[in-house]
Write a protein that holds these residues in place. Structure first.
Motif, PDB file in Angstrom:
ATOM      1  N   GLN A 177      10.914 126.658  10.154  1.00 34.45           N
ATOM      2  CA  GLN A 177      10.631 127.718  10.379  1.00 34.45           C
ATOM      3  C   GLN A 177       9.457 127.165  11.289  1.00 34.45           C
ATOM      4  O   GLN A 177       9.464 127.506  12.776  1.00 34.45           O
ATOM      5  N   ARG A 178       8.467 126.412  10.694  1.00 35.58           N
ATOM      6  CA  ARG A 178       7.071 126.562  11.968  1.00 35.58           C
ATOM      7  C   ARG A 178       7.262 125.231  12.595  1.00 35.58           C
ATOM      8  O   ARG A 178       6.246 125.741  14.373  1.00 35.58           O
ATOM      9  N   LEU A 179       8.168 123.909  12.275  1.00 36.98           N
ATOM     10  CA  LEU A 179       8.469 123.551  14.159  1.00 36.98           C
ATOM     11  C   LEU A 179       8.919 123.891  14.473  1.00 36.98           C
ATOM     12  O   LEU A 179       8.734 123.671  15.999  1.00 36.98           O
ATOM     13  N   LYS A 180       9.254 125.224  15.016  1.00 38.11           N
ATOM     14  CA  LYS A 180      10.649 125.684  15.689  1.00 38.11           C
ATOM     15  C   LYS A 180       9.343 126.426  16.654  1.00 38.11           C
ATOM     16  O   LYS A 180      10.244 127.018  17.927  1.00 38.11           O
ATOM     17  N   ILE A 181       8.856 127.284  16.245  1.00 36.62           N
ATOM     18  CA  ILE A 181       7.366 127.932  17.245  1.00 36.62           C
ATOM     19  C   ILE A 181       6.639 127.006  17.587  1.00 36.62           C
ATOM     20  O   ILE A 181       5.713 127.693  18.147  1.00 36.62           O
ATOM     21  N   SER A 182       6.569 125.188  17.127  1.00 33.62           N
ATOM     22  CA  SER A 182       5.055 124.433  17.622  1.00 33.62           C
ATOM     23  C   SER A 182       5.341 124.250  19.540  1.00 33.62           C
ATOM     24  O   SER A 182       6.623 124.359  20.145  1.00 33.62           O
ATOM     25  N   VAL A 183       4.499 124.624  19.923  1.00 33.33           N
ATOM     26  CA  VAL A 183       4.104 123.784  21.139  1.00 33.33           C
ATOM     27  C   VAL A 183       4.782 122.241  22.032  1.00 33.33           C
ATOM     28  O   VAL A 183       5.732 122.648  22.349  1.00 33.33           O
ATOM     29  N   LYS A 184       4.593 121.697  20.859  1.00 31.13           N
ATOM     30  CA  LYS A 184       5.792 120.379  21.197  1.00 31.13           C
ATOM     31  C   LYS A 184       7.440 120.694  21.222  1.00 31.13           C
ATOM     32  O   LYS A 184       7.854 120.265  21.740  1.00 31.13           O
ATOM     33  N   TRP A 185       8.073 121.656  20.093  1.00 30.76           N
ATOM     34  CA  TRP A 185       9.526 121.597  19.578  1.00 30.76           C
ATOM     35  C   TRP A 185       9.674 122.596  21.011  1.00 30.76           C
ATOM     36  O   TRP A 185      10.646 122.613  21.695  1.00 30.76           O
ATOM     37  N   LEU A 186       8.666 123.320  21.706  1.00 28.19           N
ATOM     38  CA  LEU A 186       9.234 124.076  23.180  1.00 28.19           C
ATOM     39  C   LEU A 186       9.236 122.906  23.729  1.00 28.19           C
ATOM     40  O   LEU A 186      10.204 124.327  25.010  1.00 28.19           O
ATOM     41  N   ALA A 187       8.662 122.349  23.896  1.00 27.88           N
ATOM     42  CA  ALA A 187       8.679 121.609  24.884  1.00 27.88           C
ATOM     43  C   ALA A 187       9.510 120.570  25.351  1.00 27.88           C
ATOM     44  O   ALA A 187       9.876 119.803  26.344  1.00 27.88           O
ATOM     45  N   LEU A 188      10.992 120.219  24.615  1.00 26.47           N
ATOM     46  CA  LEU A 188      11.382 119.614  24.185  1.00 26.47           C
ATOM     47  C   LEU A 188      12.898 119.980  25.226  1.00 26.47           C
ATOM     48  O   LEU A 188      12.978 121.159  25.003  1.00 26.47           O
ATOM     49  N   ASP A 189      13.889 119.183  25.959  1.00 25.76           N
ATOM     50  CA  ASP A 189      14.456 119.393  27.150  1.00 25.76           C
ATOM     51  C   ASP A 189      15.583 120.349  25.655  1.00 25.76           C
ATOM     52  O   ASP A 189      15.225 120.150  24.332  1.00 25.76           O
ATOM     53  N   GLU A 190      16.719 121.350  26.007  1.00 28.49           N
ATOM     54  CA  GLU A 190      18.062 121.405  25.075  1.00 28.49           C
ATOM     55  C   GLU A 190      18.428 120.621  24.536  1.00 28.49           C
ATOM     56  O   GLU A 190      18.789 121.143  23.897  1.00 28.49           O
ATOM     57  N   ALA A 191      18.914 119.867  25.513  1.00 28.70           N
ATOM     58  CA  ALA A 191      19.492 118.549  24.165  1.00 28.70           C
ATOM     59  C   ALA A 191      18.876 117.801  23.172  1.00 28.70           C
ATOM     60  O   ALA A 191      19.527 117.842  22.106  1.00 28.70           O
ATOM     61  N   SER A 192      17.468 117.594  23.405  1.00 22.96           N
ATOM     62  CA  SER A 192      16.670 117.084  22.283  1.00 22.96           C
ATOM     63  C   SER A 192      17.034 118.060  20.930  1.00 22.96           C
ATOM     64  O   SER A 192      16.111 117.894  19.536  1.00 22.96           O
ATOM     65  N   LYS A 193      16.864 119.380  22.158  1.00 27.19           N
ATOM     66  CA  LYS A 193      16.378 120.311  20.454  1.00 27.19           C
ATOM     67  C   LYS A 193      17.685 120.738  19.356  1.00 27.19           C
ATOM     68  O   LYS A 193      18.103 120.773  18.592  1.00 27.19           O
ATOM     69  N   ARG A 194      18.656 120.563  20.820  1.00 24.81           N
ATOM     70  CA  ARG A 194      19.689 120.915  19.691  1.00 24.81           C
ATOM     71  C   ARG A 194      20.229 119.071  18.606  1.00 24.81           C
ATOM     72  O   ARG A 194      20.675 119.381  17.777  1.00 24.81           O
ATOM     73  N   LYS A 195      19.980 118.346  19.187  1.00 23.76           N
ATOM     74  CA  LYS A 195      20.179 117.245  18.389  1.00 23.76           C
ATOM     75  C   LYS A 195      19.517 117.065  17.269  1.00 23.76           C
ATOM     76  O   LYS A 195      19.703 117.152  15.970  1.00 23.76           O
ATOM     77  N   ASN A 196      17.850 117.134  17.095  1.00 20.51           N
ATOM     78  CA  ASN A 196      17.212 117.296  16.087  1.00 20.51           C
ATOM     79  C   ASN A 196      17.713 118.717  15.259  1.00 20.51           C
ATOM     80  O   ASN A 196      17.496 118.151  13.880  1.00 20.51           O
ATOM     81  N   THR A 197      18.014 120.215  16.235  1.00 21.90           N
ATOM     82  CA  THR A 197      18.261 121.012  14.857  1.00 21.90           C
ATOM     83  C   THR A 197      19.654 120.262  13.931  1.00 21.90           C
ATOM     84  O   THR A 197      19.184 120.512  13.265  1.00 21.90           O
ATOM     85  N   ARG A 198      20.270 119.815  14.601  1.00 19.71           N
ATOM     86  CA  ARG A 198      21.632 119.713  14.170  1.00 19.71           C
ATOM     87  C   ARG A 198      21.084 118.261  12.273  1.00 19.71           C
ATOM     88  O   ARG A 198      21.747 118.668  11.802  1.00 19.71           O
ATOM     89  N   LEU A 199      20.918 117.036  13.354  1.00 13.51           N
ATOM     90  CA  LEU A 199      20.182 116.365  12.090  1.00 13.51           C
ATOM     91  C   LEU A 199      18.946 116.938  10.610  1.00 13.51           C
ATOM     92  O   LEU A 199      19.124 117.030   9.525  1.00 13.51           O
ATOM     93  N   ILE A 200      18.416 118.487  11.609  1.00 13.28           N
ATOM     94  CA  ILE A 200      17.417 118.574  10.631  1.00 13.28           C
ATOM     95  C   ILE A 200      17.886 119.302   9.874  1.00 13.28           C
ATOM     96  O   ILE A 200      17.303 119.314   8.308  1.00 13.28           O
TER      97      ILE A 200
END
Length: 458
Positions: A74-97
């Motif tokens: 939950q805290r990772l998804k509101i971090s600055v580094k996470w918000l700076a990722l492109d949508e494809a990277s967010k989807r891939k990391n979300t699926r794996l996590i």
């Protein structure tokens, strides 16, 4: 109440609390108070002799226990580094996590990693977890990256002091995407003529080396002309000014100018120019980046090509072309837009290995046989110095005499003495055995007076 609900009665327990029950000769069933929710359902179930169904427990969306991996996500998804990722990277990391969070800690126990405190994580847990994905090592590698992101968040929140993943190494062998063989390229080009969307997509990926997002979003207004001074001569080049979509949200994307080759110019002259983008579908609309993966597989299937030839494989094919043309690593990086030199060399490793191995064995053949390779002109290889026989000058071997000079005299230009290095043994002590009697060896007394030993320089 007893008239309205036969069998209902109340009593006071040993703690002085009022209790309600349904009582008959056969059984006694505890009930909630008549003024509490669920009383009627419980009374009806008691009369019918069945159990009261329990309300299902529904996990609220996003709920997580403090200090757990679920809270870290939950805290990772509101971090600055996470918000700076492109949508494809967010989807891939979300699926794996999410897949990691739903895994059971022990196969025969319902506890999942989402509810485990991060401070309880140990290195042996990580190694056991990665062992479950031994059949898919690259997925295990990305899963480890996702777990590390959660651990870093926990460390910033002081939930854990030491990173247990730091000592875990997982680097599976990686050969990269499969480059297209020349025969497959020819077969694809014969099936899809110039002007079709398939041929245009193929040409952009091959001759620009673009990723699928850059292929889908390439616009006509990005075609520009640049003047470049090469070897003191100013030349003019037509090409595309591209800002790569990868990491665009985090770093702004890497800006590239890729010149248009004659092969690509032929494709662009026949392309459909109805839309803003170079690549358009039958309706004149641009393709989405995600759809190009499936479309390329569809086009390859219609061309009779086997599975495994991808859009990204054309990007590697350009890297192979560059390697075969002996382009430098830096040139390859600037064409393909790589920042990591190891990743850039991955595209050309196969082609470079073949070329360098052939060139190296050519030299071995010339050295051993003293003959040119079949098909080569007679004589020494062009561009290489002529062959000279090796000379052995040590200890009386073939090649003439050796010079022995005083080091001090050698550097100051005085007291230079020439001599022959005499090997040990009585047979070589006689001057008659020396091949060069003109050179006189310094005596032992001379060497002692010089204060320094002589050295062989020739």
């Amino acid at each position: 109440m007893t008239d309205k609900y036969p069998g209902l009665s109340s009593y006071t327990d040993r703690h002085g609390k009022l209790r309600w029950r349904y009582r008959t000769k056969e059984r006694v069933v505890s009930l909630p108070a008549p003024n509490q929710p669920g009383f009627k359902e419980a009374y009806q179930a008691a009369v019918e002799g069945r159990k009261v169904p329990k309300a299902p427990v529904v996990r609220m969306p996003g709920v997580a226990l403090p200090g757990t991996f679920g809270a870290a996500f939950q805290r990772l998804k509101i971090s600055v580094k996470w918000l700076a990722l492109d949508e494809a990277s967010k989807r891939k990391n979300t699926r794996l996590i999410e897949e990691f969070l739903e895994l059971r800690v022990v196969p025969d126990h319902p506890l999942i990693w989402r509810d485990v405190a991060v401070k309880n994580l140990r290195r042996i847990h990580i190694e056991e977890l990665l062992g479950r994905f031994i059949a898919t090592p690259h997925k295990a590698k990305h899963l480890l990256v996702g777990i590390r992101k959660l651990v870093y968040v926990a460390m910033r929140q002081d939930w854990i002091e030491i990173d247990p993943t730091a000592a875990v190494e997982w680097r599976p062998a990686y050969t990269g995407w499969k480059a297209w063989p020349r025969e497959a390229m020819a077969q694809f080009e014969n099936r899809w003529p110039l002007g079709t969307a398939a041929r245009t997509c193929y040409g952009l990926a091959l001759w620009l080396g673009n990723r699928r997002g850059d292929v889908a979003g390439l616009r006509w207004d990005q075609r520009v002309t640049r003047r470049v001074i090469i070897d003191g001569v100013e030349r003019q080049f037509d090409g595309f000014d591209i800002v790569q979509a990868k990491n665009k949200g985090r770093t702004g994307g890497k800006r590239l100018f890729v010149p248009i080759t004659p092969m690509l110019s032929e494709i662009l002259d026949s392309a459909d120019e109805r839309g803003e983008t170079v690549l358009v579908n039958a309706y004149g609309q641009p393709f989405s980046a995600k759809s190009l993966t499936g479309m390329m597989a569809h086009w390859c299937k219609l061309a009779g090509l086997p599975k495994g030839l991808t859009l990204h494989g054309l990007r590697k094919s350009l890297g192979v072309y560059l390697a075969e043309a002996e382009a430098s690593t830096r040139q390859l990086m600037d064409v393909l837009g790589h920042d990591d030199i190891d990743h850039a060399e991955l595209y050309s490793r196969e082609a470079s290995q073949v070329r360098l191995a052939v060139q190296g064995m050519d030299r071995v053949v010339r050295l051993v046989t003293r003959k040119p390779m079949p098909g080569e002109p007679v004589g020494e290889p062009r561009g290489e110095p002529p062959y000279k026989a090796l000379i052995n000058n040590d200890n009386g071997g073939p090649g003439g005499c050796a010079r022995n000079v005083n080091l001090i005299g050698f550097f100051v230009g005085q007291n230079q003495k020439y001599s022959r290095i005499v090997p040990y043994g009585s047979a070589m002590l006689s001057p008659s055995n020396w091949p060069c009697p003109a050179y006189i060896s310094p005596t032992a007394a001379q060497l002692r007076r010089s204060g320094i030993a002589s050295a062989c320089v020739g």
